[in-house]
Scaffold this motif. Structure first.
Motif, PDB file in Angstrom:
ATOM      1  N   THR A  11       0.812  -1.223   0.000  1.00 17.17           N
ATOM      2  CA  THR A  11       0.000   0.000   0.000  1.00 17.17           C
ATOM      3  C   THR A  11       0.842   1.269   0.000  1.00 17.17           C
ATOM      4  OG1 THR A  11      -0.054  -0.156   2.403  1.00 17.17           O
ATOM      5  CG2 THR A  11      -1.943  -1.081   1.211  1.00 17.17           C
ATOM      6  N   GLY A  12       2.151   1.139   0.100  1.00 18.94           N
ATOM      7  CA  GLY A  12       3.013   2.317   0.164  1.00 18.94           C
ATOM      8  C   GLY A  12       3.326   2.864  -1.218  1.00 18.94           C
ATOM      9  N   SER A  13       4.188   3.858  -1.226  1.00 16.31           N
ATOM     10  CA  SER A  13       4.568   4.508  -2.480  1.00 16.31           C
ATOM     11  C   SER A  13       5.213   3.497  -3.445  1.00 16.31           C
ATOM     12  CB  SER A  13       5.516   5.666  -2.146  1.00 16.31           C
ATOM     13  OG  SER A  13       6.328   5.993  -3.219  1.00 16.31           O
ATOM     14  N   ILE A  14       6.183   2.723  -2.965  1.00 14.48           N
ATOM     15  CA  ILE A  14       6.833   1.711  -3.813  1.00 14.48           C
ATOM     16  C   ILE A  14       5.860   0.570  -4.119  1.00 14.48           C
ATOM     17  CG2 ILE A  14       8.643  -0.074  -3.859  1.00 14.48           C
ATOM     18  CD1 ILE A  14       9.848   2.616  -4.268  1.00 14.48           C
ATOM     19  N   HIS A  35       0.376  -2.456   6.852  1.00 13.52           N
ATOM     20  CA  HIS A  35       0.273  -2.371   8.306  1.00 13.52           C
ATOM     21  C   HIS A  35      -1.199  -2.221   8.713  1.00 13.52           C
ATOM     22  CE1 HIS A  35       1.283  -1.734  12.390  1.00 13.52           C
ATOM     23  NE2 HIS A  35       0.797  -0.508  12.405  1.00 13.52           N
ATOM     24  N   SER A  36      -1.832  -1.131   8.280  1.00 12.02           N
ATOM     25  CA  SER A  36      -3.218  -0.908   8.727  1.00 12.02           C
ATOM     26  C   SER A  36      -4.138  -0.356   7.642  1.00 12.02           C
ATOM     27  CB  SER A  36      -3.204   0.045   9.929  1.00 12.02           C
ATOM     28  OG  SER A  36      -2.589   1.262   9.546  1.00 12.02           O
ATOM     29  N   SER A  37      -3.634  -0.151   6.421  1.00 13.09           N
ATOM     30  CA  SER A  37      -4.480   0.435   5.358  1.00 13.09           C
ATOM     31  C   SER A  37      -5.448  -0.615   4.784  1.00 13.09           C
ATOM     32  CB  SER A  37      -3.610   0.979   4.217  1.00 13.09           C
ATOM     33  OG  SER A  37      -2.673   1.888   4.710  1.00 13.09           O
ATOM     34  N   ALA A 120      13.704  -2.787  -1.979  1.00 16.35           N
ATOM     35  CA  ALA A 120      13.516  -1.343  -1.813  1.00 16.35           C
ATOM     36  C   ALA A 120      13.840  -0.950  -0.376  1.00 16.35           C
ATOM     37  CB  ALA A 120      12.076  -0.953  -2.151  1.00 16.35           C
ATOM     38  N   GLU A 123      16.525  -0.022   4.936  1.00 18.40           N
ATOM     39  CA  GLU A 123      16.859  -0.175   6.355  1.00 18.40           C
ATOM     40  C   GLU A 123      17.336  -1.607   6.649  1.00 18.40           C
ATOM     41  OE1 GLU A 123      13.943   1.093   5.227  1.00 18.40           O
ATOM     42  OE2 GLU A 123      13.672   3.095   6.078  1.00 18.40           O
ATOM     43  N   ASP A 147      16.022   0.670  -5.161  1.00 16.84           N
ATOM     44  CA  ASP A 147      16.415   2.052  -4.874  1.00 16.84           C
ATOM     45  C   ASP A 147      17.074   2.606  -6.153  1.00 16.84           C
ATOM     46  OD1 ASP A 147      16.733   4.272  -3.336  1.00 16.84           O
ATOM     47  OD2 ASP A 147      17.961   3.309  -1.790  1.00 16.84           O
ATOM     48  N   MET A 202       7.190  10.272  -2.251  1.00 13.73           N
ATOM     49  CA  MET A 202       7.546   9.047  -1.529  1.00 13.73           C
ATOM     50  C   MET A 202       6.827   9.026  -0.192  1.00 13.73           C
ATOM     51  SD  MET A 202      11.637   9.357  -2.214  1.00 13.73           S
ATOM     52  CE  MET A 202      11.748  10.981  -1.494  1.00 13.73           C
ATOM     53  N   GLY A 203       6.985   7.923   0.548  1.00 20.80           N
ATOM     54  CA  GLY A 203       6.417   7.842   1.890  1.00 20.80           C
ATOM     55  C   GLY A 203       7.049   8.890   2.801  1.00 20.80           C
TER      56      GLY A 203
HETATM   57  P1  NDP Z   1       5.474   4.175   2.526  1.00 16.31           P
HETATM   58  O1  NDP Z   1       5.422   4.802   3.864  1.00 16.31           O
HETATM   59  O2  NDP Z   1       4.803   4.844   1.388  1.00 16.31           O
HETATM   60  O3  NDP Z   1       4.896   2.674   2.610  1.00 16.31           O
HETATM   61  C1  NDP Z   1       5.304   1.791   3.611  1.00 16.31           C
HETATM   62  C2  NDP Z   1       4.620   0.444   3.487  1.00 16.31           C
HETATM   63  O4  NDP Z   1       4.984  -0.347   4.613  1.00 16.31           O
HETATM   64  C3  NDP Z   1       3.085   0.519   3.518  1.00 16.31           C
HETATM   65  O5  NDP Z   1       2.561  -0.568   2.803  1.00 16.31           O
HETATM   66  C4  NDP Z   1       2.802   0.376   5.009  1.00 16.31           C
HETATM   67  O6  NDP Z   1       1.472  -0.092   5.287  1.00 16.31           O
HETATM   68  C5  NDP Z   1       3.844  -0.637   5.413  1.00 16.31           C
HETATM   69  N1  NDP Z   1       4.222  -0.500   6.815  1.00 16.31           N
HETATM   70  C6  NDP Z   1       4.380   0.645   7.531  1.00 16.31           C
HETATM   71  N2  NDP Z   1       4.736   0.375   8.800  1.00 16.31           N
HETATM   72  C7  NDP Z   1       4.817  -0.972   8.891  1.00 16.31           C
HETATM   73  C8  NDP Z   1       5.090  -1.865   9.961  1.00 16.31           C
HETATM   74  N3  NDP Z   1       5.408  -1.432  11.183  1.00 16.31           N
HETATM   75  N4  NDP Z   1       5.051  -3.174   9.710  1.00 16.31           N
HETATM   76  C9  NDP Z   1       4.750  -3.652   8.484  1.00 16.31           C
HETATM   77  N5  NDP Z   1       4.462  -2.861   7.430  1.00 16.31           N
HETATM   78  C10 NDP Z   1       4.484  -1.530   7.645  1.00 16.31           C
HETATM   79  O7  NDP Z   1       7.023   3.931   2.210  1.00 16.31           O
HETATM   80  P2  NDP Z   1       7.776   3.981   0.797  1.00 16.31           P
HETATM   81  O8  NDP Z   1       7.052   3.134  -0.198  1.00 16.31           O
HETATM   82  O9  NDP Z   1       8.123   5.357   0.467  1.00 16.31           O
HETATM   83  O10 NDP Z   1       9.139   3.253   1.177  1.00 16.31           O
HETATM   84  C11 NDP Z   1       9.236   1.852   1.397  1.00 16.31           C
HETATM   85  C12 NDP Z   1      10.708   1.447   1.475  1.00 16.31           C
HETATM   86  O11 NDP Z   1      11.302   1.679   0.205  1.00 16.31           O
HETATM   87  C13 NDP Z   1      11.526   2.259   2.488  1.00 16.31           C
HETATM   88  O12 NDP Z   1      12.486   1.442   3.061  1.00 16.31           O
HETATM   89  C14 NDP Z   1      12.187   3.327   1.631  1.00 16.31           C
HETATM   90  O13 NDP Z   1      13.408   3.751   2.172  1.00 16.31           O
HETATM   91  C15 NDP Z   1      12.413   2.562   0.336  1.00 16.31           C
HETATM   92  N6  NDP Z   1      12.479   3.407  -0.852  1.00 16.31           N
HETATM   93  C16 NDP Z   1      11.421   4.175  -1.226  1.00 16.31           C
HETATM   94  C17 NDP Z   1      11.478   4.989  -2.349  1.00 16.31           C
HETATM   95  C18 NDP Z   1      10.282   5.777  -2.801  1.00 16.31           C
HETATM   96  O14 NDP Z   1      10.340   6.377  -3.880  1.00 16.31           O
HETATM   97  N7  NDP Z   1       9.199   5.816  -2.066  1.00 16.31           N
HETATM   98  C19 NDP Z   1      12.701   5.078  -3.152  1.00 16.31           C
HETATM   99  C20 NDP Z   1      13.736   4.197  -2.704  1.00 16.31           C
HETATM  100  C21 NDP Z   1      13.633   3.406  -1.602  1.00 16.31           C
HETATM  101  P3  NDP Z   1       0.261   0.956   5.645  1.00 16.31           P
HETATM  102  O15 NDP Z   1      -0.099   1.614   4.336  1.00 16.31           O
HETATM  103  O16 NDP Z   1      -0.822   0.104   6.171  1.00 16.31           O
HETATM  104  O17 NDP Z   1       0.832   1.907   6.656  1.00 16.31           O
END
Ligand code: NDP
Ligand code: MG
Length: 379
Positions: A11-14, A35-37, A120, A123, A147, A202-203
């Motif tokens: 559900t995140g940006s990536i 996580h919770s979306s 991606a 960490e 990345d 991004m997130g």
């Molecule tokens: P987002 O915050 O957009 O998304 C994070 C994702 O992880 C969501 O699906 C979220 O779910 C889930 N999540 C959050 N907290 C937890 C948890 N405690 N346990 C399990 N799942 C969890 O992040 P990004 O997509 O921006 O980034 C993701 C990774 O990719 C990071 O490590 C970032 O450094 C790396 N990255 C990102 C880039 C980008 O362009 N965005 C570029 C390069 C690397 P929910 O929606 O439910 O909260």
């Protein structure tokens, strides 16, 4: 080339951009997690029919199970279920797109299950780098970076059979929203200011990391782990336009770069199609109309997080896990408006001073160092 994938953090940006690529390439999805979306996961589950959907938040998992009761999708809850999603037998590739070091255990599980990793979640490599890379080597699991900088380097290294031919890697850095400001000006910047990235959407956590330059520090460590090079061979240059995604300088002086429009779907797509390439609907790079490409040295005195990360990289052992754990907590506090911008670096430095470093750490040592660093920030 990937065929069926699991996405941790769908559900995140990536995660969402990965699903765009999945649709474009006609791939299949075995598992998704968030996580919770709940609403987003429900919608994704109906659209992509994975075998498994995981919510790490237990209440969200119960809600999702009710919502998906009319479908064959299996729903699981809790952090440990991430490992289940990472090892679904049908998936050949696991995209690690969760934020934070919670990605470490599921990444190790996917490696042990012989999956190809589209990585991606930086960490994970920052905290458990040696462990993850050694395990990948032992299990024959391929790690393809998502990345953009590391994907650029990965692309520039195609055909390089001997790492000794590399003189150095040059990571480009946009400089973030506060580039060129004085230390005093930067100190006044708020969460809203930090969340405005000039080139990428991004997130929130990584966007703040881009503003402090900790993101680049984490990426230096990520590059050292991925390509097994010492800190002296990984440099950073500011490149405001985010068109040159990174470069490799070879020992004969040749410098190879990968260029493209700033669109994460490009490196995601390459991680899916590697070692091949596929047609993309992305806007092509128009060299005649793009802005002039400029390069500058980073300001480590204003943006001390970069220097802190390089220090941790130099020290090795659990130093990077301490740096990362402290940073995750401090960024969390900043996103809750509880601390100022420069407090992030201050709290990371304090954690590094307070928490002892263990050399050649086990997974338990890494998890302990992470917890100790978080406690140092929160006290
Ligand atoms: P987002 O915050 O957009 O998304 C994070 C994702 O992880 C969501 O699906 C979220 O779910 C889930 N999540 C959050 N907290 C937890 C948890 N405690 N346990 C399990 N799942 C969890 O992040 P990004 O997509 O921006 O980034 C993701 C990774 O990719 C990071 O490590 C970032 O450094 C790396 N990255 C990102 C880039 C980008 O362009 N965005 C570029 C390069 C690397 P929910 O929606 O439910 O909260
Ligand atoms: Mg990057």
């Amino acid at each position: 080339m990937a065929n069926m994938i699991s996405i941790l953090g769908s559900t995140g940006s990536i995660g969402r951009q990965t699903l765009d690529v999945v649709e474009q390439l006609g791939l299949k999805v075995a598992a998704i997690t968030a996580h919770s979306s709940v609403e987003r996961v429900e919608e994704q589950a109906r659209r992509f029919s994975p075998r498994l959907a995981v919510m790490t938040d237990e209440a969200a998992a119960r809600d999702l199970a009710v919502r998906l009761a009319d479908t064959p999708v299996r729903v699981l809850g809790g952090l440990s279920a991430l490992e289940e999603a990472a090892t679904v037998p049908e998936a050949d590739t696991v995209v690690t797109a969760v934020v934070g070091m919670v990605g470490l255990r599921p990444t190790l599980a996917a490696i042990r299950a012989g999956k190809r990793i589209a990585l991606a979640n930086k960490e994970t490599l920052v905290c458990g780098g040696e462990l993850v890379m050694n395990e990948a080597e032992r299990c024959g699991a391929e790690i393809v970076p998502v990345d953009s900088e590391h994907s650029a380097i990965f692309q520039c290294l195609q055909g390089c059979a001997d790492r000794r031919e590399i003189r150095r890697l040059i990571l480009t850095c946009s400089g973030g929203p506060f580039f060129g400001m004085s230390r005093e000006e930067v100190g006044k910047m708020t969460k809203a200011d930090a969340l405005k990235h000039p080139n990428w959407t991004m997130g929130p956590k990584i966007t703040v990391d881009c503003a402090t330059l900790m993101n680049k520090g984490l990426e230096v460590i990520e590059a050292m782990r991925l390509y097994r090079l010492p800190l002296e061979q990984v440099d950073v240059v500011i490149h405001r336009q985010s068109i040159v995604h990174s470069l490799v300088e070879y020992r004969d002086g040749a410098v190879l770069a990968q260029l493209g429009t700033p669109d994460m779907r490009l490196p995601i797509r390459y991680a899916m199609t590697y070692p091949n390439r596929a047609e993309s609907p992305a806007e092509p790079l128009d060299l005649l109309h793009c802005p002039p490409l400029t390069f500058a040295a980073p300001d480590r005195e204003t943006f001390t997080c970069l220097a802190l990360a390089e220090d941790a990289a130099r020290e090795g052992g659990t130093a990077c896990a301490i740096l990362n754990g402290a940073n995750e907590e401090a960024v969390g506090l900043f996103l809750q408006d509880r601390i100022g911008f420069h407090d992030i670096a201050r709290l990371v430095r304090r954690a590094r001073e307070e928490v002892a470093v263990t050399a050649a750490p086990t997974l338990e040592d890494i998890l302990e160092a992470d917890q100790a660093a978080r406690q140092s920030v929160l006290r």
